[in-house]
Design an enzyme around this catalytic site. Structure first.
Site, short mmCIF file in Angstrom:
data_model
loop_
_atom_site.label_atom_id
_atom_site.label_comp_id
_atom_site.label_asym_id
_atom_site.label_seq_id
_atom_site.Cartn_x
_atom_site.Cartn_y
_atom_site.Cartn_z
N TYR A 1 -13.03 -2.56 -2.29
CA TYR A 1 -13.47 -2.26 -0.93
C TYR A 1 -14.99 -2.12 -0.84
O TYR A 1 -15.50 -1.44 0.06
CB TYR A 1 -12.75 -1.00 -0.42
CG TYR A 1 -11.28 -1.27 -0.09
CD1 TYR A 1 -10.92 -2.31 0.77
CD2 TYR A 1 -10.26 -0.50 -0.65
CE1 TYR A 1 -9.59 -2.58 1.07
CE2 TYR A 1 -8.93 -0.77 -0.36
CZ TYR A 1 -8.61 -1.81 0.50
OH TYR A 1 -7.28 -2.07 0.80
N GLU B 1 -9.82 -11.69 -6.25
CA GLU B 1 -8.89 -10.55 -6.20
C GLU B 1 -7.75 -10.70 -7.21
O GLU B 1 -7.31 -9.70 -7.79
CB GLU B 1 -8.34 -10.39 -4.78
CG GLU B 1 -9.42 -9.95 -3.79
CD GLU B 1 -8.91 -9.68 -2.40
OE1 GLU B 1 -9.66 -9.05 -1.62
OE2 GLU B 1 -7.78 -10.08 -2.06
N ARG C 1 2.43 -5.88 10.23
CA ARG C 1 1.73 -4.73 10.82
C ARG C 1 2.12 -4.52 12.28
O ARG C 1 2.22 -3.38 12.75
CB ARG C 1 0.21 -4.92 10.68
CG ARG C 1 -0.30 -4.78 9.24
CD ARG C 1 -1.72 -5.29 9.12
NE ARG C 1 -2.32 -5.03 7.81
CZ ARG C 1 -3.48 -5.56 7.42
NH1 ARG C 1 -4.14 -6.39 8.23
NH2 ARG C 1 -3.98 -5.28 6.24
N ASN D 1 -1.91 0.59 7.10
CA ASN D 1 -1.42 -0.68 7.65
C ASN D 1 -0.57 -1.47 6.65
O ASN D 1 -0.45 -2.69 6.73
CB ASN D 1 -2.58 -1.51 8.23
CG ASN D 1 -3.64 -1.82 7.19
OD1 ASN D 1 -3.44 -1.57 6.00
ND2 ASN D 1 -4.76 -2.37 7.62
N LYS E 1 0.82 -1.22 0.00
CA LYS E 1 0.00 0.00 0.00
C LYS E 1 0.85 1.28 0.00
O LYS E 1 2.06 1.24 0.28
CB LYS E 1 -0.92 -0.03 1.23
CG LYS E 1 -1.96 -1.16 1.20
CD LYS E 1 -2.79 -1.10 2.48
CE LYS E 1 -3.97 -2.04 2.44
NZ LYS E 1 -4.81 -1.88 3.67
N PHE F 1 -15.32 5.91 6.95
CA PHE F 1 -13.93 6.09 6.52
C PHE F 1 -13.68 5.58 5.10
O PHE F 1 -12.54 5.58 4.63
CB PHE F 1 -12.97 5.40 7.50
CG PHE F 1 -13.32 3.96 7.83
CD1 PHE F 1 -12.93 2.93 6.99
CD2 PHE F 1 -14.04 3.64 8.98
CE1 PHE F 1 -13.25 1.61 7.28
CE2 PHE F 1 -14.37 2.31 9.27
CZ PHE F 1 -13.97 1.30 8.42
N THR G 1 -5.81 -6.38 11.22
CA THR G 1 -6.12 -5.17 10.45
C THR G 1 -5.69 -3.91 11.19
O THR G 1 -5.09 -3.01 10.60
CB THR G 1 -7.64 -5.10 10.17
OG1 THR G 1 -8.01 -6.26 9.44
CG2 THR G 1 -8.01 -3.86 9.38
N HIS H 1 -2.14 -5.20 1.89
CA HIS H 1 -3.40 -5.94 1.78
C HIS H 1 -3.08 -7.39 1.47
O HIS H 1 -2.17 -7.66 0.70
CB HIS H 1 -4.27 -5.37 0.64
CG HIS H 1 -5.42 -6.28 0.30
ND1 HIS H 1 -6.59 -6.28 1.01
CD2 HIS H 1 -5.55 -7.26 -0.63
CE1 HIS H 1 -7.40 -7.22 0.52
NE2 HIS H 1 -6.78 -7.82 -0.47
N ARG I 1 -1.84 -14.14 5.78
CA ARG I 1 -2.62 -13.34 6.74
C ARG I 1 -1.94 -13.35 8.11
O ARG I 1 -1.93 -12.36 8.82
CB ARG I 1 -4.06 -13.87 6.87
CG ARG I 1 -4.96 -13.57 5.69
CD ARG I 1 -5.36 -12.12 5.54
NE ARG I 1 -6.34 -11.67 6.51
CZ ARG I 1 -7.06 -10.56 6.38
NH1 ARG I 1 -6.94 -9.80 5.30
NH2 ARG I 1 -7.91 -10.20 7.29
P1 ADP Z 1 -8.00 -6.11 5.91
O1 ADP Z 1 -7.27 -5.15 5.00
O2 ADP Z 1 -7.14 -6.51 7.09
O3 ADP Z 1 -8.58 -7.29 5.19
P2 ADP Z 1 -10.62 -4.73 5.98
O4 ADP Z 1 -11.03 -5.39 4.70
O5 ADP Z 1 -11.59 -4.72 7.13
O6 ADP Z 1 -9.24 -5.32 6.57
O7 ADP Z 1 -10.28 -3.19 5.69
C1 ADP Z 1 -9.66 -2.80 4.51
C2 ADP Z 1 -8.71 -1.66 4.78
O8 ADP Z 1 -9.43 -0.49 5.13
C3 ADP Z 1 -7.76 -1.88 5.97
O9 ADP Z 1 -6.65 -2.69 5.65
C4 ADP Z 1 -7.38 -0.46 6.31
O10 ADP Z 1 -6.39 0.04 5.41
C5 ADP Z 1 -8.69 0.27 6.06
N1 ADP Z 1 -9.49 0.38 7.30
C6 ADP Z 1 -10.13 -0.63 7.95
N2 ADP Z 1 -10.76 -0.17 9.06
C7 ADP Z 1 -10.49 1.17 9.10
C8 ADP Z 1 -10.84 2.23 10.02
N3 ADP Z 1 -11.58 1.99 11.10
N4 ADP Z 1 -10.40 3.47 9.74
C9 ADP Z 1 -9.64 3.72 8.66
N5 ADP Z 1 -9.28 2.78 7.76
C10 ADP Z 1 -9.68 1.52 7.99
#
Ligand code: ADP
Length: 151
Positions: free
Chosen positions: A50, A127, A103, A113, A10, A58, A92, A116, A86
């Site tokens: 997303y 994906e 992370r 973070n 990212k 957000f 996350t 992905h 993972r």
């Molecule tokens: P992951 O990336 O671990 O699979 P998610 O699909 O829930 O997690 O979220 C996608 C991405 O959105 C996260 O990796 C992070 O960059 C962002 N994100 C998730 N939750 C938040 C939050 N509460 N505030 C800001 N950004 C967030």
């Protein structure tokens, strides 16, 4: 079982010069790189990627963050690759991620973070198709493959 998973390095990792370190950790584990490219994401692909977060307050912040620099997309292959990656990536929310994970060791905030990673074999399939054309995936065999398999 050998499977493939999708990784995105990212914008915060790109800005901070952590792409190499992140790739190292994944390669060190024994995962095989079968696809890798740099690309600029746009609204269309991010709205799709997303979609599960589109009602979150957000959401636009994530889209803006993910568009802020070019990123590196990778397809990694290995035994149980989705779950293994993972685990290496960590939770996350970086402040909840265990030390020893990418992370947990290298990130502290959100949405920054660093990486992905697909969260299930089904998601990985979708994906990989979202980010890679078929001829951008290389089905090659390492001479040391035996040592990375479960016997
Ligand atoms: P992951 O990336 O671990 O699979 P998610 O699909 O829930 O997690 O979220 C996608 C991405 O959105 C996260 O990796 C992070 O960059 C962002 N994100 C998730 N939750 C938040 C939050 N509460 N505030 C800001 N950004 C967030």
């Amino acid at each position: 079982m050998s499977e493939k998973t999708l990784i995105l390095i990212k914008p915060d990792a790109m800005e901070r010069g952590l792409a190499g370190k992140i790739i190292n950790r994944l390669e060190d584990k024994g995962l095989k790189i079968v696809g890798m490219k740099m690309l600029q994401l746009d609204d269309a692909i991010l709205n799709e990627h997303y979609a599960h977060l589109k009602d979150k307050p957000f959401f636009q912040g994530i889209v803006n963050y993910m568009k802020s620099t070019p990123i590196i997309a990778m397809v990694l292959e290995g035994e149980g690759a989705v779950e293994v990656v993972r685990k290496i990536v960590g939770a996350t929310r970086p402040w909840e991620a265990e030390p020893g994970t990418i992370r947990g060791d290298l990130a502290i905030g959100l949405p920054g973070n660093l990486i992905h990673a697909s969260d299930s074999p089904e998601t990985a399939e979708t994906e990989i198709k979202r980010f890679f054309k078929e001829d951008e995936i290389f089905n090659w065999n390492r001479k040391l493959e035996y040592y990375f398999e479960r016997h």
